[in-house]
Design a protein around this motif. Structure first.
Motif, mmCIF file in Angstrom:
data_model
loop_
_atom_site.group_PDB
_atom_site.id
_atom_site.type_symbol
_atom_site.label_atom_id
_atom_site.label_comp_id
_atom_site.label_asym_id
_atom_site.label_seq_id
_atom_site.Cartn_x
_atom_site.Cartn_y
_atom_site.Cartn_z
ATOM 1 N N PRO A 126 -33.904 -26.160 -42.241
ATOM 2 C CA PRO A 126 -35.066 -26.461 -41.503
ATOM 3 C C PRO A 126 -36.160 -26.443 -42.361
ATOM 4 C CG PRO A 126 -34.514 -24.389 -40.768
ATOM 5 C CD PRO A 126 -33.307 -24.687 -41.832
ATOM 6 N N MET B 208 -40.469 -27.614 -42.665
ATOM 7 C CA MET B 208 -41.802 -28.298 -42.371
ATOM 8 C C MET B 208 -43.016 -27.921 -43.405
ATOM 9 S SD MET B 208 -44.338 -27.916 -39.073
ATOM 10 C CE MET B 208 -45.132 -26.674 -39.587
ATOM 11 N N VAL C 148 -33.400 -30.601 -42.941
ATOM 12 C CA VAL C 148 -34.060 -31.332 -41.842
ATOM 13 C C VAL C 148 -35.734 -31.264 -41.786
ATOM 14 C CG1 VAL C 148 -34.068 -31.615 -39.251
ATOM 15 C CG2 VAL C 148 -31.717 -30.639 -40.390
ATOM 16 N N ASP D 20 -38.827 -31.543 -40.561
ATOM 17 C CA ASP D 20 -39.312 -31.319 -38.993
ATOM 18 C C ASP D 20 -40.592 -31.911 -39.101
ATOM 19 O OD1 ASP D 20 -39.163 -30.649 -36.451
ATOM 20 O OD2 ASP D 20 -39.551 -28.661 -36.782
ATOM 21 N N THR E 163 -34.605 -36.770 -40.615
ATOM 22 C CA THR E 163 -36.358 -36.437 -40.671
ATOM 23 C C THR E 163 -36.507 -36.345 -38.991
ATOM 24 O OG1 THR E 163 -36.422 -37.758 -42.529
ATOM 25 C CG2 THR E 163 -38.325 -37.690 -41.212
ATOM 26 N N HIS E 164 -37.173 -35.542 -38.529
ATOM 27 C CA HIS E 164 -37.623 -35.852 -37.064
ATOM 28 C C HIS E 164 -39.068 -36.326 -37.250
ATOM 29 C CE1 HIS E 164 -35.737 -31.821 -35.385
ATOM 30 N NE2 HIS E 164 -34.684 -32.988 -35.416
ATOM 31 N N ASN F 15 -42.603 -33.283 -35.143
ATOM 32 C CA ASN F 15 -42.416 -31.915 -35.340
ATOM 33 C C ASN F 15 -41.615 -31.274 -33.805
ATOM 34 O OD1 ASN F 15 -43.618 -28.660 -34.587
ATOM 35 N ND2 ASN F 15 -42.613 -29.248 -36.676
ATOM 36 N N LYS F 16 -40.505 -30.683 -34.300
ATOM 37 C CA LYS F 16 -39.923 -30.299 -33.034
ATOM 38 C C LYS F 16 -39.679 -28.734 -32.963
ATOM 39 C CE LYS F 16 -37.391 -34.590 -32.220
ATOM 40 N NZ LYS F 16 -37.730 -35.098 -30.954
ATOM 41 N N LYS G 209 -38.417 -25.001 -35.212
ATOM 42 C CA LYS G 209 -37.319 -24.820 -36.142
ATOM 43 C C LYS G 209 -35.897 -24.559 -35.533
ATOM 44 C CE LYS G 209 -35.501 -21.020 -39.126
ATOM 45 N NZ LYS G 209 -35.186 -19.786 -39.131
ATOM 46 N N ALA H 101 -34.827 -28.256 -35.338
ATOM 47 C CA ALA H 101 -34.423 -28.774 -36.760
ATOM 48 C C ALA H 101 -32.990 -28.176 -37.282
ATOM 49 C CB ALA H 101 -35.501 -28.279 -37.812
ATOM 50 N N THR I 154 -30.352 -30.224 -35.254
ATOM 51 C CA THR I 154 -30.188 -31.387 -35.562
ATOM 52 C C THR I 154 -29.345 -31.447 -37.076
ATOM 53 O OG1 THR I 154 -32.286 -32.384 -35.034
ATOM 54 C CG2 THR I 154 -31.525 -33.478 -36.610
#
Ligand SMILES: O=c1ccn([C@@H]2O[C@H](COP(=O)(O)OP(=O)(O)O[C@H]3O[C@H](CO)[C@@H](O)[C@H](O)[C@H]3O)[C@@H](O)[C@H]2O)c(=O)[nH]1
Ligand SMILES: O=C(O)[C@H](O)COP(=O)(O)O
Length: 269
Positions: free
Chosen positions: A24, A26, A51, A53, A72-73, A76-77, A79, A82, A85
């Motif tokens: 994960p 970001m 992922v 995020d 790809t998210h 942002n969702k 950790k 992610a 996913t």
């Protein structure tokens, strides 16, 4: 190193044969390529799934260039989402690749943070006990980091106490996110607790299911959380998510013991 063991060792037929790394990430553009390149060297890893995020930088592009598959998210969702996913993208692939008359042999899932850079390879010892069918979940214990963090021990203390209270497990580093899970352990941990509560909840749920959890020392380095305002806000979010994961499980345990609280809800964000 500590170990919790309640169930028999699974047969070599059910033990996973390969490993998929799920990362994960970001806003990890400065670190993700090194992390991916290092993770590719882990013996037994044949998929690296990053992922992205909802990053505002080019984390996804750099991960792909370094040889990872990227999901790809758009927004942002958190950790935990992610991680889910990535894990489900791998599961879907295993199902579509398998012979229709045979059950797919699911890979073990190795969750790695995106900021480990060239130390990601040192998560390799997490995989061996899971591949050998000797553990269902392994958790990395990190050495003291060169750059000291600015934490007060509040989040770590909360997570440690909650895990001990609700599962009896003595977690050395309760927030450690580098973990290898068999499919059984992954299924047991679903749905993941939201955001930063994921590790605390996962340990409680996997131990309480009678699966075997083992802590493994790994020589990892990562970006430590500092002392500025953003760092303290990050800790506040960690505290909130860990507290929620514990509360949900405390209510669940009470319910199982006969009382029925009215508010028990948990969604992954
Ligand atoms: O919304 C987010 C935030 C972070 N990340 C990624 O999650 C990983 C961990 O985030 P980081 O900011 O490095 O977390 P730490 O403060 O270092 O968190 C510690 O504590 C967390 C639990 O609170 C664990 O998940 C981490 O593994 C552990 O290193 C990194 O790859 C991030 O890019 C996401 O994917 N989505
Ligand atoms: O810096 C850390 O180790 C984490 O953000 C947790 O913070 P804490 O030290 O306040 O528990």
């Amino acid at each position: 190193m500590s170990e919790q063991s309640n169930t028999p060792v699974p047969s070599s037929e059910t033990a996973p044969r390969a490993i998929a790394a799920v990362i994960p990430a970001m806003d990890e553009a400065d670190r993700i390529a090194a992390t991916v390149r290092s993770a590719k060297q882990i013996p037994g890893v044949d998929i690296i799934m990053v992922v992205d995020d909802g990053s505002s930088d080019d984390t996804g592009v750099r991960a792909r260039r370094a040889g990872a598959e990227v999901v790809t998210h758009r927004k942002n969702k958190g950790k935990a989402a992610a991680m889910m996913t990535g894990a489900f993208a791998i599961r879907n692939r295993e199902i579509s690749d398998s012979d229709p008359n045979q059950r797919p042999n699911h890979r073990a899932l190795l969750f790695i943070d995106g900021d480990l850079e060239d130390s990601a390879l040192n998560t390799a010892p997490l995989a061996a006990p899971v591949l050998a069918g000797e553990a269902d979940m392994t958790i990395a214990i990190l050495p003291a980091q060169k750059r000291k963090g600015g934490g007060f021990g509040f989040v770590v203390g909360l997570a440690k106490k909650g895990i001990a209270e609700l599962s009896g497990f003595d977690a050395t580093q309760p927030l450690s996110g580098m973990r290898c899970l068999s499919r059984e352990a992954f299924d047991t941990a679903l749905p993941f607790a939201a955001g930063w509560g994921v590790e605390t909840a996962m340990t409680i749920d996997v131990v309480n299911a009678g699966l075997r959890v083992e802590e493994v020392e790994c020589d990892l380095h990562h970006r430590v959380t500092g002392k500025d305002l953003n760092a303290q806000l990050h800790r506040a979010a960690q505290y909130r998510d860990v507290a929620r994961a514990i509360l949900v499980r405390r209510l669940r345990a009470k319910k199982q013991n006969g009382t029925s609280p009215s508010t028990e809800k948990e969604t992954t964000q």
